[in-house]
Motif scaffolding. Structure first.
Motif, mmCIF file in Angstrom:
data_model
loop_
_atom_site.group_PDB
_atom_site.id
_atom_site.type_symbol
_atom_site.label_atom_id
_atom_site.label_comp_id
_atom_site.label_asym_id
_atom_site.label_seq_id
_atom_site.Cartn_x
_atom_site.Cartn_y
_atom_site.Cartn_z
ATOM 1 N N ARG A 54 0.834 -1.213 0.000
ATOM 2 C CA ARG A 54 0.000 0.000 0.000
ATOM 3 C C ARG A 54 0.863 1.255 0.000
ATOM 4 N N ALA A 55 1.961 1.213 0.740
ATOM 5 C CA ALA A 55 2.869 2.365 0.764
ATOM 6 C C ALA A 55 3.470 2.592 -0.620
ATOM 7 N N GLU A 56 3.846 1.504 -1.290
ATOM 8 C CA GLU A 56 4.382 1.632 -2.646
ATOM 9 C C GLU A 56 3.328 2.180 -3.598
ATOM 10 N N GLU A 57 2.099 1.678 -3.481
ATOM 11 C CA GLU A 57 1.012 2.175 -4.324
ATOM 12 C C GLU A 57 0.773 3.660 -4.084
ATOM 13 N N ALA A 58 0.791 4.064 -2.822
ATOM 14 C CA ALA A 58 0.588 5.479 -2.489
ATOM 15 C C ALA A 58 1.734 6.321 -3.058
ATOM 16 N N TRP A 59 2.963 5.828 -2.921
ATOM 17 C CA TRP A 59 4.129 6.548 -3.436
ATOM 18 C C TRP A 59 4.029 6.693 -4.953
ATOM 19 N N ASN A 60 3.666 5.576 -5.632
ATOM 20 C CA ASN A 60 3.519 5.609 -7.089
ATOM 21 C C ASN A 60 2.417 6.572 -7.513
ATOM 22 N N ALA A 61 1.298 6.535 -6.800
ATOM 23 C CA ALA A 61 0.180 7.426 -7.128
ATOM 24 C C ALA A 61 0.580 8.886 -6.924
ATOM 25 N N LYS A 62 1.309 9.164 -5.847
ATOM 26 C CA LYS A 62 1.747 10.533 -5.567
ATOM 27 C C LYS A 62 2.662 11.021 -6.682
ATOM 28 N N HIS A 63 3.617 10.184 -7.091
ATOM 29 C CA HIS A 63 4.551 10.597 -8.129
ATOM 30 C C HIS A 63 3.862 10.714 -9.490
ATOM 31 N N LYS A 64 2.893 9.847 -9.752
ATOM 32 C CA LYS A 64 2.133 9.939 -10.993
ATOM 33 C C LYS A 64 1.350 11.250 -11.021
ATOM 34 N N LEU A 65 0.767 11.620 -9.887
ATOM 35 C CA LEU A 65 0.030 12.875 -9.790
ATOM 36 C C LEU A 65 0.964 14.052 -10.027
ATOM 37 N N GLN A 66 2.142 14.024 -9.423
ATOM 38 C CA GLN A 66 3.114 15.102 -9.633
ATOM 39 C C GLN A 66 3.523 15.181 -11.098
ATOM 40 N N GLU A 67 3.715 14.031 -11.718
ATOM 41 C CA GLU A 67 4.080 13.998 -13.134
ATOM 42 C C GLU A 67 2.968 14.606 -13.991
ATOM 43 N N CYS A 68 1.724 14.236 -13.674
ATOM 44 C CA CYS A 68 0.581 14.792 -14.409
ATOM 45 C C CYS A 68 0.493 16.298 -14.221
ATOM 46 N N LYS A 69 0.748 16.747 -12.987
ATOM 47 C CA LYS A 69 0.720 18.196 -12.727
ATOM 48 C C LYS A 69 1.776 18.905 -13.562
ATOM 49 N N ARG A 70 3.005 18.324 -13.619
ATOM 50 C CA ARG A 70 4.072 18.932 -14.421
ATOM 51 C C ARG A 70 3.678 18.983 -15.895
ATOM 52 N N GLU A 71 3.123 17.876 -16.399
ATOM 53 C CA GLU A 71 2.704 17.827 -17.796
ATOM 54 C C GLU A 71 1.613 18.856 -18.064
ATOM 55 N N ASN A 72 0.653 18.963 -17.146
ATOM 56 C CA ASN A 72 -0.422 19.950 -17.304
ATOM 57 C C ASN A 72 0.139 21.371 -17.294
ATOM 58 N N GLU A 73 1.091 21.615 -16.420
ATOM 59 C CA GLU A 73 1.699 22.949 -16.345
ATOM 60 C C GLU A 73 2.447 23.265 -17.638
ATOM 61 N N GLN A 74 3.176 22.279 -18.168
ATOM 62 C CA GLN A 74 3.885 22.490 -19.435
ATOM 63 C C GLN A 74 2.898 22.759 -20.565
ATOM 64 N N GLU A 75 1.839 21.974 -20.594
ATOM 65 C CA GLU A 75 0.822 22.171 -21.626
ATOM 66 C C GLU A 75 0.171 23.548 -21.491
ATOM 67 N N ARG A 76 -0.076 23.950 -20.260
ATOM 68 C CA ARG A 76 -0.663 25.272 -20.004
ATOM 69 C C ARG A 76 0.260 26.367 -20.512
ATOM 70 N N GLU A 77 1.566 26.229 -20.217
ATOM 71 C CA GLU A 77 2.539 27.228 -20.679
ATOM 72 C C GLU A 77 2.571 27.285 -22.200
ATOM 73 N N GLN A 78 2.519 26.117 -22.845
ATOM 74 C CA GLN A 78 2.520 26.082 -24.305
ATOM 75 C C GLN A 78 1.279 26.756 -24.867
ATOM 76 N N LEU A 79 0.131 26.486 -24.235
ATOM 77 C CA LEU A 79 -1.116 27.116 -24.693
ATOM 78 C C LEU A 79 -1.085 28.628 -24.493
ATOM 79 N N LEU A 80 -0.521 29.069 -23.378
ATOM 80 C CA LEU A 80 -0.402 30.512 -23.144
ATOM 81 C C LEU A 80 0.497 31.161 -24.191
#
Length: 117
Positions: A54-80
């Motif tokens: 469960r700890a590994e799953e939580a860690w993976n989910a947290k890092h996946k969320l951070q990765e998605c946030k970074r990708e969204n931020e990059q996409e947002r910057e590109q759109l701007l």
């Protein structure tokens, strides 16, 4: 006297049998205790593995969320950036349209002057 000897013999036999029964009961209790301890340790181990999973799953989910946030931020910057480009192009188009209108007006004035002079 023989009764006394028989009584002592029976007593000794009884004590030996009692000791033997007690030893067997003690062995069974020890065996049960060992099995219980083993089962407990196995259960604790399974719980620890589950917790680790469960700890590994939580860690993976947290890092996946951070990765998605970074990708969204990059996409947002590109759109701007694209939006800025489009606004800039829109301003350029407006300036070109104004210049074309001015040129048309100048050509109209020049044409009218040519025909009326």
């Amino acid at each position: 006297m023989q009764n006394k000897i028989e009584v002592q013999s029976i007593k000794a036999e009884s004590e030996a049998t009692t000791r033997k029964i007690l030893e067997e009961v003690q062995k069974k209790n020890e065996q049960r205790w060992k099995e219980t301890e083993k089962n407990y340790q196995e259960h604790v181990k399974r719980l620890e593995e589950m917790e680790k999973g469960r700890a590994e799953e939580a860690w993976n989910a947290k890092h996946k969320l951070q990765e998605c946030k970074r990708e969204n931020e990059q996409e947002r910057e590109q759109l701007l950036e694209k939006n800025k480009e489009l606004k800039s192009n829109s301003c350029l188009l407006t300036e070109i349209e104004n210049m074309m209108f001015a040129l048309f007006f100048v050509l109209l004035v020049l044409t009218l002057q040519y025909f009326f002079h």
